[in-house]
Design a protein around this motif. Structure first.
Motif, PDB file in Angstrom:
ATOM      1  N   LYS A  77       0.854  -1.400  -0.084  1.00  0.00           N
ATOM      2  CA  LYS A  77       0.118   0.107  -0.040  1.00  0.00           C
ATOM      3  C   LYS A  77       0.823   1.137   0.123  1.00  0.00           C
ATOM      4  N   GLN A  78       2.068   1.273   0.933  1.00  0.00           N
ATOM      5  CA  GLN A  78       2.606   2.385   0.884  1.00  0.00           C
ATOM      6  C   GLN A  78       4.056   2.184   1.508  1.00  0.00           C
ATOM      7  N   VAL A  79       4.920   2.866   1.473  1.00  0.00           N
ATOM      8  CA  VAL A  79       6.249   2.592   2.084  1.00  0.00           C
ATOM      9  C   VAL A  79       6.694   4.045   2.905  1.00  0.00           C
ATOM     10  N   ILE A  80       7.059   3.818   4.232  1.00  0.00           N
ATOM     11  CA  ILE A  80       7.084   5.149   5.085  1.00  0.00           C
ATOM     12  C   ILE A  80       8.926   4.938   5.637  1.00  0.00           C
ATOM     13  N   ILE A  81       9.491   5.974   5.133  1.00  0.00           N
ATOM     14  CA  ILE A  81      10.947   5.933   5.788  1.00  0.00           C
ATOM     15  C   ILE A  81      10.882   6.557   7.161  1.00  0.00           C
ATOM     16  N   HIS A  82      10.950   5.861   8.293  1.00  0.00           N
ATOM     17  CA  HIS A  82      10.216   6.177   9.473  1.00  0.00           C
ATOM     18  C   HIS A  82      11.634   6.693  10.509  1.00  0.00           C
ATOM     19  N   LYS A  83      12.718   6.384  10.163  1.00  0.00           N
ATOM     20  CA  LYS A  83      13.769   6.545  11.057  1.00  0.00           C
ATOM     21  C   LYS A  83      15.167   6.862  10.462  1.00  0.00           C
ATOM     22  N   LEU A  84      15.970   7.567  11.100  1.00  0.00           N
ATOM     23  CA  LEU A  84      17.316   8.170  10.888  1.00  0.00           C
ATOM     24  C   LEU A  84      18.214   8.128  11.953  1.00  0.00           C
ATOM     25  N   SER A  91      13.125   1.823   7.264  1.00  0.00           N
ATOM     26  CA  SER A  91      11.816   1.976   6.284  1.00  0.00           C
ATOM     27  C   SER A  91      10.829   0.993   6.866  1.00  0.00           C
ATOM     28  N   SER A  92       9.599   1.088   6.542  1.00  0.00           N
ATOM     29  CA  SER A  92       8.376   0.141   6.774  1.00  0.00           C
ATOM     30  C   SER A  92       7.801  -0.003   5.561  1.00  0.00           C
ATOM     31  N   ILE A  93       7.468  -1.316   4.993  1.00  0.00           N
ATOM     32  CA  ILE A  93       6.350  -1.552   4.038  1.00  0.00           C
ATOM     33  C   ILE A  93       5.150  -2.040   4.702  1.00  0.00           C
ATOM     34  N   ILE A  94       4.097  -1.054   4.207  1.00  0.00           N
ATOM     35  CA  ILE A  94       2.689  -1.189   4.514  1.00  0.00           C
ATOM     36  C   ILE A  94       2.088  -2.116   3.651  1.00  0.00           C
ATOM     37  N   CYS A  95       1.840  -3.379   3.899  1.00  0.00           N
ATOM     38  CA  CYS A  95       1.034  -4.318   3.345  1.00  0.00           C
ATOM     39  C   CYS A  95      -0.336  -4.790   3.592  1.00  0.00           C
ATOM     40  N   GLU A  96      -1.166  -5.301   2.571  1.00  0.00           N
ATOM     41  CA  GLU A  96      -2.720  -5.629   2.799  1.00  0.00           C
ATOM     42  C   GLU A  96      -2.857  -7.060   2.311  1.00  0.00           C
ATOM     43  N   ARG A  97      -3.655  -7.743   3.111  1.00  0.00           N
ATOM     44  CA  ARG A  97      -3.984  -8.969   2.519  1.00  0.00           C
ATOM     45  C   ARG A  97      -5.446  -9.229   3.063  1.00  0.00           C
ATOM     46  N   ASP A  98      -6.569  -9.732   2.242  1.00  0.00           N
ATOM     47  CA  ASP A  98      -7.895  -9.494   2.845  1.00  0.00           C
ATOM     48  C   ASP A  98      -8.207  -8.671   3.816  1.00  0.00           C
ATOM     49  N   LYS A  99      -7.949  -7.354   3.622  1.00  0.00           N
ATOM     50  CA  LYS A  99      -8.445  -6.067   4.442  1.00  0.00           C
ATOM     51  C   LYS A  99      -7.503  -6.162   5.440  1.00  0.00           C
ATOM     52  N   ILE A 100      -6.496  -6.992   5.820  1.00  0.00           N
ATOM     53  CA  ILE A 100      -5.893  -7.040   7.005  1.00  0.00           C
ATOM     54  C   ILE A 100      -4.310  -6.170   6.977  1.00  0.00           C
ATOM     55  N   GLU A 101      -3.951  -5.509   7.679  1.00  0.00           N
ATOM     56  CA  GLU A 101      -2.759  -4.485   7.148  1.00  0.00           C
ATOM     57  C   GLU A 101      -1.753  -4.810   7.920  1.00  0.00           C
ATOM     58  N   ILE A 103       2.662  -4.553   8.663  1.00  0.00           N
ATOM     59  CA  ILE A 103       3.999  -3.533   8.528  1.00  0.00           C
ATOM     60  C   ILE A 103       5.229  -4.624   8.465  1.00  0.00           C
ATOM     61  N   ILE A 104       5.853  -4.349   7.622  1.00  0.00           N
ATOM     62  CA  ILE A 104       7.267  -5.118   7.491  1.00  0.00           C
ATOM     63  C   ILE A 104       8.380  -4.286   7.258  1.00  0.00           C
ATOM     64  N   ASP A 105       9.330  -4.667   8.157  1.00  0.00           N
ATOM     65  CA  ASP A 105      10.585  -3.748   8.428  1.00  0.00           C
ATOM     66  C   ASP A 105      11.526  -4.006   6.986  1.00  0.00           C
ATOM     67  N   ALA A 106      12.238  -3.064   6.364  1.00  0.00           N
ATOM     68  CA  ALA A 106      12.916  -3.462   5.424  1.00  0.00           C
ATOM     69  C   ALA A 106      14.030  -2.504   5.153  1.00  0.00           C
ATOM     70  N   SER A 109      16.177   0.980   0.383  1.00  0.00           N
ATOM     71  CA  SER A 109      16.375   0.529  -1.064  1.00  0.00           C
ATOM     72  C   SER A 109      15.600  -0.501  -1.319  1.00  0.00           C
ATOM     73  N   ASP A 110      15.455  -1.611  -0.606  1.00  0.00           N
ATOM     74  CA  ASP A 110      14.411  -2.574  -0.955  1.00  0.00           C
ATOM     75  C   ASP A 110      13.114  -2.019  -0.967  1.00  0.00           C
ATOM     76  N   ALA A 111      12.930  -1.253   0.010  1.00  0.00           N
ATOM     77  CA  ALA A 111      11.233  -0.686   0.025  1.00  0.00           C
ATOM     78  C   ALA A 111      11.037   0.015  -1.119  1.00  0.00           C
ATOM     79  N   ILE A 112      11.736   0.805  -1.525  1.00  0.00           N
ATOM     80  CA  ILE A 112      11.382   1.796  -2.604  1.00  0.00           C
ATOM     81  C   ILE A 112      11.385   1.010  -3.989  1.00  0.00           C
TER      82      ILE A 112
END
Length: 209
Positions: A77-84, A91-101, A103-106, A109-112
């Motif tokens: 759904k989206q990628v958030i660069i959340h910490k420096l 970064s975190s990758i926000i995923c969704e499956r069966d309307k369940i969200e 959050i995966i750490d990544a 560079s991979d997230a983008i």
């Protein structure tokens, strides 16, 4: 904390870190740039996602992840660069499956690379942009070391290899016709030499413009 949407300006060879590339992100509703140093493999994967006409004969790692995710009805759904921290972006990758969200750490560079393949938006927090974002000023007279490093990183957006290599590539391919360049481009893609393919593509674009 408020989120700031980012777009990709391009990729440049990093003059300050040998063998590394700089991914340049733009603030969508502003003028700041966010440079992130990434490795050659990740730069190649992002460049391929940006260049729609270059189709790898076999799926790269990020393409495989996308195929795997789609097979199981997972969307990014989206990628958030959340910490420096100490110059490293998280970064975190926000995923969704069966309307369940989920959050995966990544790595950023991979997230983008995945965000591009899923056409997902990229965000960061305002405090990160305030801390690490820069303004690219034309004809800047600053001599501060950090400013010089930023200028080096941003000097050649969307260029693969350093400036000397790019100029040499232009001279190498100038002797070929457009048809020959198209054939060379196909060969480079078949051999998965995407850096070479990008240079040939640039020469073709230059002639067709």
């Amino acid at each position: 904390m408020s989120l700031v949407k980012l777009s990709i300006k391009g990729i440049s060879y990093s003059q300050t870190q040998n063998g590394a590339y700089a991914l340049i992100l733009n603030e969508v509703d502003g003028e700041r740039k966010l440079p992130i140093v990434i490795g050659a493999f990740e730069a190649q994967s992002i460049a391929i996602a940006l260049e729609k006409e270059i189709k790898p004969p076999r799926p790269l790692t990020h393409d495989l992840f996308k195929n795997f995710a789609e097979r199981f009805d997972i969307t990014v759904k989206q990628v958030i660069i959340h910490k420096l921290v100490d110059g490293v972006f998280y970064s975190s990758i926000i995923c969704e499956r069966d309307k369940i969200e989920e959050i995966i750490d990544a790595r950023t560079s991979d997230a983008i690379a995945l965000a591009l393949r899923f056409n997902a938006p990229i965000f960061t927090y305002k405090n990160i942009l305030d801390k690490a974002g820069i303004y690219l000023k034309a004809n800047s007279q600053e001599t501060d070391k950090d400013s010089q490093e930023i200028d080096d990183i941003l000097s050649n957006p969307e260029t693969f290899g350093n400036e000397k290599e790019s100029n040499q590539s232009g001279r190498v391919y100038i002797k070929y016709s457009l048809q020959e360049l198209s054939e060379l481009l196909d060969q480079a893609v078949q051999h998965e030499d995407y850096e070479k393919a990008a240079k040939i593509r640039d020469e073709i674009s230059k002639r067709e413009s």
